[in-house]
Design a protein around this motif. Structure first.
Motif, mmCIF file in Angstrom:
data_model
loop_
_atom_site.group_PDB
_atom_site.id
_atom_site.type_symbol
_atom_site.label_atom_id
_atom_site.label_comp_id
_atom_site.label_asym_id
_atom_site.label_seq_id
_atom_site.Cartn_x
_atom_site.Cartn_y
_atom_site.Cartn_z
ATOM 1 N N TYR A 15 0.813 -1.215 0.000
ATOM 2 C CA TYR A 15 0.000 0.000 0.000
ATOM 3 C C TYR A 15 0.855 1.278 0.000
ATOM 4 O O TYR A 15 0.315 2.382 -0.088
ATOM 5 C CB TYR A 15 -0.976 -0.003 1.174
ATOM 6 C CG TYR A 15 -2.141 -0.925 0.939
ATOM 7 C CD1 TYR A 15 -3.296 -0.486 0.303
ATOM 8 C CD2 TYR A 15 -2.079 -2.260 1.311
ATOM 9 C CE1 TYR A 15 -4.347 -1.343 0.053
ATOM 10 C CE2 TYR A 15 -3.125 -3.133 1.074
ATOM 11 C CZ TYR A 15 -4.264 -2.672 0.435
ATOM 12 O OH TYR A 15 -5.318 -3.529 0.182
ATOM 13 N N LEU A 19 -0.028 3.936 -7.157
ATOM 14 C CA LEU A 19 -1.336 3.304 -7.351
ATOM 15 C C LEU A 19 -1.330 2.290 -8.499
ATOM 16 O O LEU A 19 -1.866 1.185 -8.368
ATOM 17 C CB LEU A 19 -2.402 4.376 -7.600
ATOM 18 C CG LEU A 19 -3.855 3.905 -7.693
ATOM 19 C CD1 LEU A 19 -4.265 3.203 -6.412
ATOM 20 C CD2 LEU A 19 -4.772 5.089 -7.960
ATOM 21 N N GLU A 20 -0.698 2.659 -9.630
ATOM 22 C CA GLU A 20 -0.745 1.778 -10.790
ATOM 23 C C GLU A 20 0.118 0.528 -10.607
ATOM 24 O O GLU A 20 -0.021 -0.444 -11.354
ATOM 25 C CB GLU A 20 -0.298 2.522 -12.052
ATOM 26 C CG GLU A 20 1.182 2.898 -12.104
ATOM 27 C CD GLU A 20 1.494 4.182 -11.369
ATOM 28 O OE1 GLU A 20 2.649 4.632 -11.449
ATOM 29 O OE2 GLU A 20 0.569 4.738 -10.724
ATOM 30 N N PHE A 22 0.203 -1.227 -7.721
ATOM 31 C CA PHE A 22 -0.322 -2.078 -6.644
ATOM 32 C C PHE A 22 -0.706 -3.467 -7.123
ATOM 33 O O PHE A 22 -0.220 -4.474 -6.601
ATOM 34 C CB PHE A 22 -1.529 -1.411 -5.974
ATOM 35 C CG PHE A 22 -2.151 -2.265 -4.905
ATOM 36 C CD1 PHE A 22 -1.659 -2.260 -3.614
ATOM 37 C CD2 PHE A 22 -3.217 -3.106 -5.195
ATOM 38 C CE1 PHE A 22 -2.218 -3.066 -2.629
ATOM 39 C CE2 PHE A 22 -3.785 -3.914 -4.225
ATOM 40 C CZ PHE A 22 -3.277 -3.894 -2.936
ATOM 41 N N LYS A 48 -7.263 -3.399 -4.058
ATOM 42 C CA LYS A 48 -6.630 -2.181 -4.561
ATOM 43 C C LYS A 48 -7.356 -0.965 -3.987
ATOM 44 O O LYS A 48 -8.589 -0.905 -4.001
ATOM 45 C CB LYS A 48 -6.683 -2.136 -6.087
ATOM 46 C CG LYS A 48 -6.030 -0.889 -6.691
ATOM 47 C CD LYS A 48 -6.111 -0.917 -8.214
ATOM 48 C CE LYS A 48 -5.466 0.337 -8.794
ATOM 49 N NZ LYS A 48 -5.530 0.352 -10.279
ATOM 50 N N VAL A 51 -8.761 5.817 -5.461
ATOM 51 C CA VAL A 51 -7.835 6.948 -5.615
ATOM 52 C C VAL A 51 -7.796 7.781 -4.333
ATOM 53 O O VAL A 51 -6.727 8.159 -3.852
ATOM 54 C CB VAL A 51 -8.242 7.833 -6.815
ATOM 55 C CG1 VAL A 51 -7.309 9.045 -6.909
ATOM 56 C CG2 VAL A 51 -8.187 7.034 -8.104
ATOM 57 N N TRP A 54 -5.925 5.940 -1.642
ATOM 58 C CA TRP A 54 -4.485 5.944 -1.930
ATOM 59 C C TRP A 54 -3.860 7.296 -1.579
ATOM 60 O O TRP A 54 -2.760 7.355 -1.033
ATOM 61 C CB TRP A 54 -4.248 5.625 -3.402
ATOM 62 C CG TRP A 54 -2.801 5.637 -3.788
ATOM 63 C CD1 TRP A 54 -1.893 4.627 -3.651
ATOM 64 C CD2 TRP A 54 -2.076 6.738 -4.353
ATOM 65 N NE1 TRP A 54 -0.664 5.018 -4.093
ATOM 66 C CE2 TRP A 54 -0.737 6.313 -4.533
ATOM 67 C CE3 TRP A 54 -2.425 8.029 -4.729
ATOM 68 C CZ2 TRP A 54 0.242 7.143 -5.066
ATOM 69 C CZ3 TRP A 54 -1.450 8.871 -5.259
ATOM 70 C CH2 TRP A 54 -0.131 8.421 -5.427
#
Length: 299
Positions: A15, A19-20, A22, A48, A51, A54
């Protein structure tokens, strides 16, 4: 049952990623752990983050001291609310909103540095999550874990809702590992127990300390906000100027097109006149030549 500390440590690493990255990193880690089936399956199930979640996780890892301050201020304000009148409570609520708004802007800027564009809708969810952390201790624990998978709501949140918003139930009470950009943690806010007027005075003093801390955060972001606003205003003025120039060019283009159409019409008429004049000239030449021949014969 999967060894929670191991799973938490793995989740903490996953984590913290962009983001892309993960999902591919999670799947690769699960494949790597195929010999430990239970742990691999648990890793594979890690959700996941949205946004907004994250962005909150990123801010927690980059600015843990700021998050701790938000949580501490929230606790102080909750404690200080007892015995305060309506005007004082409204002032505290306003200050709390200023703090969460300022911190949200900081989180938004961090995400932008990471190449993630945060829309206003996502920013609202980030602010709602930070507000929830100020209002509710369980939400504060979820935010501080850095393992959010979904944004939190500032109202109507119960423990079940909070547990569903983190990667693992064990995340509540876990503190995310800082990555970079850490600042010294602010001093803890303490309240010395007292009775009667002394207790009320100490609560008021605690609230004043919380407000001062919140104002400090607001002041830190004011300069950046001013610069951003100035840049936006300059770009807006430039955009209006360019639009005005475009409109003027379109007007001139329209006039030129109209003039071109009129010129084409006049050209057609001129060519017709020239054709008629050429034909008349040809007839006149022939007539003259015939008259010359007739004269030559008489001579």
């Amino acid at each position: 049952m999967t060894d929670s500390p191991d799973l938490l440590a793995l989740a903490d690493e996953l984590y913290a990623l962009p983001l892309e990255e993960f999902t591919p990193a999670r799947d690769a880690k699960a494949k790597e752990l195929k010999a430990e089936k239970e742990l691999a399956a648990a890793v594979k199930k890690l959700k996941k983050p949205s946004v907004a979640a994250w962005v909150v996780n990123l801010f927690v890892r980059r600015e843990a001291a700021q998050v701790d301050q938000v949580i501490a201020v929230g606790q102080a304000l909750r404690d200080a609310q007892e015995g305060m009148d309506g005007a004082e409570l409204r002032a505290l609520t306003k200050q709390r909103r200023q703090l969460t708004s300022a911190v949200t802007q900081q989180a938004r800027a961090l995400a932008k540095d990471e190449g993630v564009k945060v829309t206003q809708a996502v920013a609202d969810q980030v602010e709602a999550s930070l507000t929830a952390a100020m209002l509710d201790p369980e939400c504060a624990r979820a935010v501080r874990s850095g393992l959010l998978t979904a944004a939190l709501s500032s109202t109507g949140v119960d423990s079940g809702d909070v547990a569903a918003a983190v990667a693992l139930p064990e995340a509540l009470g876990f503190a995310a590992t800082p990555t970079s950009g850490e600042k010294p943690a602010p001093p803890e806010l303490h309240v010395v127990p007292g009775d009667g007027d002394d207790a009320a005075a100490r609560k008021r003093e605690k609230a004043e300390t919380a407000l001062a801390a919140a104002q400090e955060t607001v002041d830190e972001t004011e300069s950046a906000l001013t610069e951003a606003s100035q840049a936006a205003e300059e770009l807006q003025a430039r955009s209006l100027q360019l639009q005005s120039e475009i409109d003027e060019l379109r007007r001139k283009l329209s006039e030129l097109e109209s003039s071109a159409e009129e010129t084409d019409e006049e050209l057609d008429e001129a060519e017709e006149t020239r054709t008629e004049a050429a034909a008349a000239h040809s007839v006149a030449v022939k007539t003259r030549d015939a008259a010359q021949k007739a004269l030559d014969k008489l001579s």
